[in-house]
Design an enzyme around this catalytic site. Structure first.
Site, mmCIF file in Angstrom:
data_model
loop_
_atom_site.group_PDB
_atom_site.id
_atom_site.type_symbol
_atom_site.label_atom_id
_atom_site.label_comp_id
_atom_site.label_asym_id
_atom_site.label_seq_id
_atom_site.Cartn_x
_atom_site.Cartn_y
_atom_site.Cartn_z
ATOM 1 N N GLY A 327 13.118 31.584 21.211
ATOM 2 C CA GLY A 327 12.331 32.385 22.145
ATOM 3 C C GLY A 327 12.267 31.715 23.506
ATOM 4 O O GLY A 327 13.197 31.006 23.920
ATOM 5 N N SER A 328 11.154 31.891 24.164
ATOM 6 C CA SER A 328 11.022 31.421 25.554
ATOM 7 C C SER A 328 11.104 29.918 25.692
ATOM 8 O O SER A 328 11.216 29.385 26.797
ATOM 9 C CB SER A 328 9.691 31.895 26.120
ATOM 10 O OG SER A 328 9.603 33.296 25.981
ATOM 11 N N ILE A 329 11.030 29.212 24.578
ATOM 12 C CA ILE A 329 11.151 27.762 24.624
ATOM 13 C C ILE A 329 12.456 27.351 25.280
ATOM 14 O O ILE A 329 12.575 26.277 25.870
ATOM 15 C CB ILE A 329 11.036 27.234 23.180
ATOM 16 C CG1 ILE A 329 9.561 27.265 22.815
ATOM 17 C CG2 ILE A 329 11.640 25.864 23.019
ATOM 18 C CD1 ILE A 329 9.162 26.603 21.617
#
Lengths: 614, 380
Positions: A327-329
């Site tokens: 994800g946004s990581i």
């Protein structure tokens, strides 16, 4: 007197002479037969004596192995994680016991004996000789031992034997890391040196217990005993003592480990905390855990099936085997490659309307914030986790620049951790797609990769390792659990060094890390909940989609069953200028990375900073 | 000439003339008795080790030896002439008892050998060991020697009947010994050697129907195992293999009394009885075996000497046959222990534990002593 007249026909003198002749002939034959016998004795006793002496020794001398004591496992502070406890078993020597039925009846009044025990005992009895001790009960309680001991003199043939059983005092929080031992099975026998395991009943099956099996096990001892034809040991002739296994000291901090499990509050997920300077793993949990002690003495089918069929999959080591979309990581990493390859810069701004349109594609690439983030630069795009900025950046970069860069952080590679199994995750590339699916790479897939969705998958350990590499500005260290083995030289820190990320300028590192600080410190930061004045935390939230939602449809957590909720992720490290801890956490179907995952990391860092400063 | 000869035998062992004379008066032969007592003592000594230092076993064996010596003394008191007179009756009794065994016998270990007489169990085959050579000697003593064909045929019948009855019990070892005793009597009577050879070959040919119809499975097994013991190491061959290991590992000097690992640790089967020679050689080695053989040979030579000295055909044939049979005992038993011969149930005479064989053997030596001490000496 007809008899006399007949006897007179006999020639007595001739008869006596003939008798003498026959006797002499008999004597010659006796000499020949005696000579044959003596020759045979010479052959057996003089010529072949060494051969028969060997056979005689083979007959009587048996070698019995002696189990070595298994090495203990400690955490970094000397807290014991795996120990050997004496356990008592009740045995009966049939030939001394007399009336077996009466004895069993009497024993049943002292200790718990059920039909199952008796059935197993009767079965074992048939296989053993009457002078061999046959076990009736294992794992006697102290009270039961005391009750038997008190009247043992009145129980001939009854014996209490102590052996060592592996015990994991902390149980569940360390179950996945330390692993457990269990009875040796045929598969184990194929991969170990059978001589060395001839006296061992148990073997490390998972985790550290399995990975360091050789070190922990030790060398079997040997005892030469003289036995009779029935196999009864008459006396000990010679003894080579076993070499005990070596003790292990792990990098884990039990306090952090326990705290981590508590923080999950029985949610499913995983957490890895690494000291980014040297790759030492401070905490590594996969929740829910299980009680490893249940496996040591043979878990019942009922209990085992309960664990296996539990929908929360407690036996599944999420940390090493779980493949999650980051994800946004992934955004800080994409940002870094953007800066490094000069596709974007600190001043580049972009208007985010809440969606992104890709030429040639009808569908909209949506931002998680439907109303959009307005005008954002890279710093704010990371802090607020703007998807649109990264759709654009990823598209301009292209997968061919993204994949090799992420590879240098360890994505798509095994970390090399000292555990028996791990998953390499998946780092998609043009070549990978062609090779595995026989299809061309589509630009839309680059966009998805840019926000950590799509094909990209990684394990929590990989995320923690990449975070540590980021915190150390490109210095990559192999994560590991072993601090040192007693009586063995400590391996130098340099031996864990891996080729890291070297071609990024210091300026760019600072910029990205600063933006990750804003994730926590900025009022619009997605993890502002964990902000503290005591030290700086740099982090990044992530929310990984499990469930694809249709265009124009709103993701409403309440309406979707919990299993389809997004995974909540967070990575972070602290202190920013001199990092001492890097953490990655994933809460399965936890929902928001900022609200659910980041507080776990915040608490953990707080505890670590407190413990290590005091 | 005859006088000198008698004098010499009467005063054998000039060191103890007084004791010698005393024993002579009670019809005991000092050299033979000394050797027999020594053998029995050696037997008790090794039995103590073989039985795992079991005093009970030792007591029972000592009792048997005592019983045997009593029987020997009893037999020696009766003159050979009296024995000769009673011979047909003894033989007929033996045959009747063998028939009784077939009808009323006690079965033990798959073989019918025992006759239960209430107080004691009795093996009629043991009686036949004495009765048969007595009968053949009696029959031939009346006939001109070497025996004629017609007489030989009668002798063959005298021998075959009990031998077959004992073999059918089945007791291969004893029937062999009985047959040997009968054949030795014939041999000493001057049986034509070519005829003897021919009949032995004939016996070999006859062996086939015997193998097919007379021998029981376990007897066949024993012979098969003898031919290749390693073939079946945990079955019947186990006895021979373990026995050879015991003998071979004993070496020149032996492992020492009570120290034989093969025997003390139960590897050696039947070590109190048929395989006691293996215990002996394991613990006393080759040197012990030579000494034991010396003792046995002394007994046999003394027996043959008595036979040569005997004054009538009956005594001469009987004494010679009994002595040669004794050698067969020793040779068959030791040969079986060291793997020269098949395992037939023949005990080591006077040493093996149990059975009525000790009593029978001592009784046969009683007969020898009777023959020797009842001679008419010109100068007593």
């Amino acid at each position: 007197m007809p008899r006399y007249s007949r006897q007179q026909l006999k020639d007595h003198f001739a008869e006596a002479r003939q008798f003498l002749n026959r006797t002499i002939l008999a004597l010659i034959l006796i000499a020949i037969f005696t000579g044959t016998t003596i020759t045979r004795l010479v052959y057996l006793q003089v010529i072949e004596n060494p051969h028969y002496t060997t056979l005689s020794d083979d007959n009587r001398v048996k070698i019995t192995p002696i189990t070595p004591t298994r090495g203990l496992i400690y955490d970094r502070n000397g807290v014991i994680l795996a120990e050997n406890l004496p356990s008592y078993r009740l045995e009966i020597i049939p030939e001394q016991a007399g009336n077996m039925d009466a004895l069993l009846e009497q024993l049943a009044t002292l200790v718990e004996i059920n039909d199952d025990h008796i059935k197993r005992f009767q079965k074992a009895l048939k296989r053993k000789r009457s002078f061999q001790a046959t076990p009736l009960r294992f794992l006697l309680s102290d009270e039961e031992v005391a009750r038997i001991a008190a009247i043992q003199h009145r129980l001939p043939g009854v014996r209490i034997t102590a052996d060592l059983t592996r015990h994991y005092p902390l149980g569940s929080p360390l179950a996945h890391v330390v692993g457990y031992m269990s009875r040796i099975d045929e598969r184990d026998l194929k991969r170990v040196d059978n001589t060395n395991y001839s006296a061992s009943t148990h073997i490390g099956k998972t985790g550290i217990e399995k990975h360091y099996e050789d070190v922990l096990h030790g060398q079997v001892g040997l005892q030469q005993v003289e036995t009779n034809a029935q196999g009864r040991v008459m006396r000990i002739l010679n003894k080579t003592p076993p070499v005990p296994g070596k003790n292990l000291h792990l990098t884990l901090d039990t306090n952090l480990q326990k705290l981590a499990e508590e923080l999950f509050n029985s949610e499913r997920g995983s957490l890895v905390a690494i000291d980014p300077n040297n790759g030492e793993i401070l905490a590594m949990v996969s929740t829910p855990g299980f009680d490893p002690n249940a496996f040591v003495n043979g878990i019942s089918h009922v209990d085992y099936n309960k664990l296996r069929e539990d929908p929360a999959q407690p036996l599944y080591n999420r940390t090493l085997l779980g493949r999650y979309p980051p994800g946004s990581i992934i955004k800080p990493f994409i940002g870094l490659v953007g800066l490094q390859s000069r596709v974007t810069n600190e001043h580049h701004e972009l208007f985010c309307p809440g969606y992104y349109l890709l030429e040639g594609e009808e569908r909209k690439f949506r931002d998680w914030k439907k109303t959009g983030h307005g005008i954002v630069d890279l710093d704010q795009a990371i802090a607020q986790s703007c998807d649109v900025y990264f759709y654009d950046l990823a598209l301009n970069l292209g997968i061919d620049r993204i994949a090799p860069f992420l590879f240098n952080f360890g994505f798509g590679q095994l970390t090399g951790i000292d555990m028996p199994v791990e998953n390499a995750g998946l780092l998609p590339s043009r070549e990978w797609k062609r090779a595995t699916r026989g299809q061309a790479w589509y630009p839309g897939e680059t966009l998805n990769t840019g926000i950590g969705q799509g094909f990209l998958l990684s394990t929590p350990l990989q995320l923690a390792s990449a975070t540590a590499t980021l915190a150390m500005r490109g210095k990559r260290v192999q994560p590991h659990l072993l601090r040192h083995i007693e009586q063995e030289p400590v391996s130098p820190e340099s031996s864990y060094l891996l080729p890291g990320v070297s071609d990024v300028s210091r300026h760019h590192w600072d910029y990205i890390i600063k933006s990750m600080e804003h994730v926590v410190s900025h009022h619009q930061g997605t993890a502002k909940y964990i902000h503290t004045d005591q030290y700086d935390i740099a982090g990044k939230t992530g929310t990984a989609q499990v469930f694809g939602i249709k265009q124009e449809e709103k993701y409403e957590a309440e309406k979707i069953v919990k299993r389809l909720h997004d995974h909540a992720l967070f990575i972070g490290f602290a202190p920013v200028r001199k990092p001492r801890i890097a953490v990655a956490v994933i809460v399965e179907n936890g929902g928001s990375g900022g609200r659910v995952a980041s507080p776990i990391v915040g608490q953990l860092i707080k505890r670590y900073m407190q413990d290590s400063s005091s | 000439m005859k006088v000198r000869l008698d004098e010499k035998s009467g005063h054998y062992g000039s060191g103890m003339p007084a004791l010698d004379r005393l024993l002579w008066r009670i019809h005991m032969d000092l050299p033979l008795m000394l050797a027999l007592v020594l053998l029995s003592a050696v037997g008790l000594f090794i039995l103590y080790s073989a039985s795992g230092e079991n005093i009970q076993t030792l007591y029972r064996q000592a009792t048997r030896i005592g019983l045997g010596l009593t029987a020997m003394f009893f037999m020696a008191q009766i003159s050979p002439q009296s024995w000769k007179r009673w011979t047909p009756r003894v033989y007929i009794t033996g045959i009747i008892l063998l028939v009784a065994v077939i009808i009323f016998g006690d079965t033990s270990k798959g073989a019918q050998r025992w006759l239960d007489l209430g107080l004691i169990k009795f093996q009629p085959s043991e009686l036949m060991k004495l009765a048969l050579p007595m009968m053949v000697a009696w029959f031939l003593s009346e006939k001109p020697l070497p025996p004629r064909m017609r007489n030989l045929l009668v002798c063959t019948v005298i021998i075959i009947v009990p031998v077959v009855m004992v073999a059918k019990q089945p007791d291969l070892g004893t029937s062999l010994l009985i047959a040997a005793a009968g054949l030795f009597t014939l041999y000493l009577a001057g049986l034509n050697l070519r005829l003897l050879m021919a009949s032995l070959v004939g016996a070999g040919v006859m062996a086939y129907p015997v193998w097919e119809y007379v021998l029981r499975d376990y007897q066949k097994q024993r012979i098969m195992t003898f031919l290749n013991p390693e073939n079946d190491p945990l079955g019947s061959g186990y006895h021979i293999i373990q026995s050879k290991i015991a003998v071979g590992s004993g070496g020149v000097y032996g492992k020492g009394w009570l120290n034989g690992t093969q025997s003390q640790l139960d590897f050696l089967p039947e070590r109190n009885t048929d395989f006691i020679f293996a215990v002996f050689t394991e613990e006393f080695g080759f040197i012990g075996a030579i000494l034991l053989f010396t003792l046995y040979l002394f007994v046999i030579l003394r027996g043959l000497y008595i036979a040569v000295q005997a004054q009538d055909t009956y005594s001469r044939l009987l004494a010679g046959s009994l002595s040669l049979t004794f050698f067969v005992y020793v040779f068959v038993n030791t040969g079986m222990v060291i793997g020269l011969l098949p395992v037939v149930g023949v005990p080591l005479p006077l040493v093996s534990y149990g059975g009525t064989s000790i009593v029978t053997l001592m009784a046969s030596f009683g007969l020898l002593m009777s023959i020797h001490t009842h001679r008419k000496l010109l100068s007593p």
